[in-house]
Scaffold this active site. Structure first.
Site, PDB file in Angstrom:
ATOM      1  N   ARG A  83       0.858  -1.190   0.000  1.00 35.54           N
ATOM      2  CA  ARG A  83       0.000   0.000   0.000  1.00 35.54           C
ATOM      3  C   ARG A  83       0.891   1.236   0.000  1.00 35.54           C
ATOM      4  NH1 ARG A  83      -5.129   1.698   2.474  1.00 35.54           N
ATOM      5  NH2 ARG A  83      -5.368   3.868   1.835  1.00 35.54           N
ATOM      6  N   ARG A  92      -5.421   1.685  -4.566  1.00 38.47           N
ATOM      7  CA  ARG A  92      -4.622   1.011  -3.564  1.00 38.47           C
ATOM      8  C   ARG A  92      -4.666  -0.505  -3.757  1.00 38.47           C
ATOM      9  NH1 ARG A  92      -8.759   3.008   0.023  1.00 38.47           N
ATOM     10  NH2 ARG A  92      -8.034   5.035  -0.595  1.00 38.47           N
ATOM     11  N   ASP A  95      -6.843  -2.025   1.183  1.00 36.53           N
ATOM     12  CA  ASP A  95      -7.340  -1.086   2.188  1.00 36.53           C
ATOM     13  C   ASP A  95      -8.053  -1.909   3.238  1.00 36.53           C
ATOM     14  OD1 ASP A  95      -8.231   1.390   3.359  1.00 36.53           O
ATOM     15  OD2 ASP A  95     -10.133   1.199   2.284  1.00 36.53           O
TER      16      ASP A  95
HETATM   17  C1  X6L Z   1     -16.851  13.914  -1.963  1.00 37.39           C
HETATM   18  C2  X6L Z   1     -15.585  13.796  -1.406  1.00 37.39           C
HETATM   19  C3  X6L Z   1     -17.604  12.765  -2.156  1.00 37.39           C
HETATM   20  C4  X6L Z   1     -15.102  12.568  -1.042  1.00 37.39           C
HETATM   21  C5  X6L Z   1     -17.107  11.541  -1.787  1.00 37.39           C
HETATM   22  C6  X6L Z   1     -16.003   8.956  -1.038  1.00 37.39           C
HETATM   23  C7  X6L Z   1     -14.029  10.001  -0.328  1.00 37.39           C
HETATM   24  C8  X6L Z   1     -15.463   7.721  -0.737  1.00 37.39           C
HETATM   25  C9  X6L Z   1     -13.492   8.778  -0.020  1.00 37.39           C
HETATM   26  C10 X6L Z   1     -15.847  11.430  -1.220  1.00 37.39           C
HETATM   27  C11 X6L Z   1     -15.300  10.106  -0.856  1.00 37.39           C
HETATM   28  C12 X6L Z   1     -14.199   7.639  -0.217  1.00 37.39           C
HETATM   29  C13 X6L Z   1     -13.349   2.614  -2.145  1.00 37.39           C
HETATM   30  C14 X6L Z   1     -13.964   3.405  -3.120  1.00 37.39           C
HETATM   31  C15 X6L Z   1     -12.569   4.586  -2.020  1.00 37.39           C
HETATM   32  C16 X6L Z   1     -13.714   1.254  -2.046  1.00 37.39           C
HETATM   33  C17 X6L Z   1     -15.229   1.638  -3.869  1.00 37.39           C
HETATM   34  C18 X6L Z   1     -13.638   6.311   0.116  1.00 37.39           C
HETATM   35  C19 X6L Z   1     -12.178   6.124   0.116  1.00 37.39           C
HETATM   36  N1  X6L Z   1     -12.482   3.370  -1.452  1.00 37.39           N
HETATM   37  N2  X6L Z   1     -14.890   2.928  -3.980  1.00 37.39           N
HETATM   38  N3  X6L Z   1     -13.465   4.645  -3.019  1.00 37.39           N
HETATM   39  N4  X6L Z   1     -14.657   0.807  -2.932  1.00 37.39           N
HETATM   40  N5  X6L Z   1     -16.145   1.137  -4.706  1.00 37.39           N
HETATM   41  O1  X6L Z   1     -13.222   0.483  -1.212  1.00 37.39           O
HETATM   42  O2  X6L Z   1     -14.345   5.350   0.351  1.00 37.39           O
HETATM   43  S1  X6L Z   1     -11.670   5.976  -1.541  1.00 37.39           S
HETATM   44 MG    MG Z   2     -11.761   2.457   2.873  1.00 41.20          MG
HETATM   45 MG    MG Z   3      -8.710   2.910   4.913  1.00 37.55          MG
END
Ligand code: X6L
Ligand code: MG
Ligand code: MG
Length: 174
Positions: A83, A92, A95
């Site tokens: 990571r 990544r 996670d």
């Molecule tokens: C505005 C700003 C709207 C930030 C949303 C959403 C940030 C999700 C971080 C956000 C915002 C995350 C995964 C992912 C990520 C995962 C799927 C997060 C961390 N991790 N999408 N996106 N699966 N499908 O594990 O969840 S980045």
């Molecule tokens: Mg996460």
């Molecule tokens: Mg995390």
């Protein structure tokens, strides 16, 4: 001993391999026992970064570790599995998130449990619902299944590999 739920995600390299490796390393840790694994879902990336599709799943563990020690253990496994923290919310190899730690509510600088987004993200709720549909999310006052029913449709989350089940630790041989 506490029962905890860990969310796993990967969208770089051998995604299934990283999930499998992470589960093996969790179970090898002297303070952690992996009890059950959800199926694996392929999920569209959520958030501000354009990136590849994820594989997501949830595992149930029993642990003697404190929340902080568990977090350290998860981060060591993330580091061991390559990571790299280059882009915030970016791609990544693996996670590992503490979703629930018993019925504790924790808010420190390093750690917020239940995971604050747990009730909003289908890529967490779908696999968690397989393992614990009737579990009440502390601080929300609803069960996992009740939260899931609030979604009008299941978008961007598809079953990718079904779990073999039965408390077996040989997750995805089928
Ligand atoms: C505005 C700003 C709207 C930030 C949303 C959403 C940030 C999700 C971080 C956000 C915002 C995350 C995964 C992912 C990520 C995962 C799927 C997060 C961390 N991790 N999408 N996106 N699966 N499908 O594990 O969840 S980045
Ligand atoms: Mg996460
Ligand atoms: Mg995390």
């Amino acid at each position: 001993m506490f029962k905890c739920y860990i969310g796993l995600g990967s969208n770089l390299g051998d995604r299934e391999g990283y999930l499998t490796q992470a589960i093996a390393r969790l179970d090898e840790h002297p303070g952690i026992r992996v009890l059950r694994c959800s199926s694996i879902y392929e999920t569209e990336p959520y958030g501000p970064v354009e990136q590849g599709d994820f594989l997501n799943m949830v595992v149930e563990i029993a642990t003697a570790l404190s929340p902080e020690a568990l977090l350290d253990a998860l981060q060591s496994i993330e580091n061991a599995l390559h990571r790299k923290r280059l882009v915030r919310w970016g791609p990544r190899t693996i996670d590992l998130d503490i979703l629930l730690y018993g019925d504790k509510m924790i808010e420190t600088e390093k750690l917020v449990v239940p995971h604050p987004e747990i009730a909003k993200r289908l890529f967490v709720l779908m696999p968690l619902n397989e393992l614990a549909p009737d579990l009440a999310i502390p601080g929300i006052g609803q069960t996992v299944g009740e939260r899931l029913k609030k979604f009008r449709s299941v978008k961007g989350v598809r079953l990718w590999k079904r779990n073999c089940g039965a408390g077996e630790f040989a997750p995805f041989e089928n």
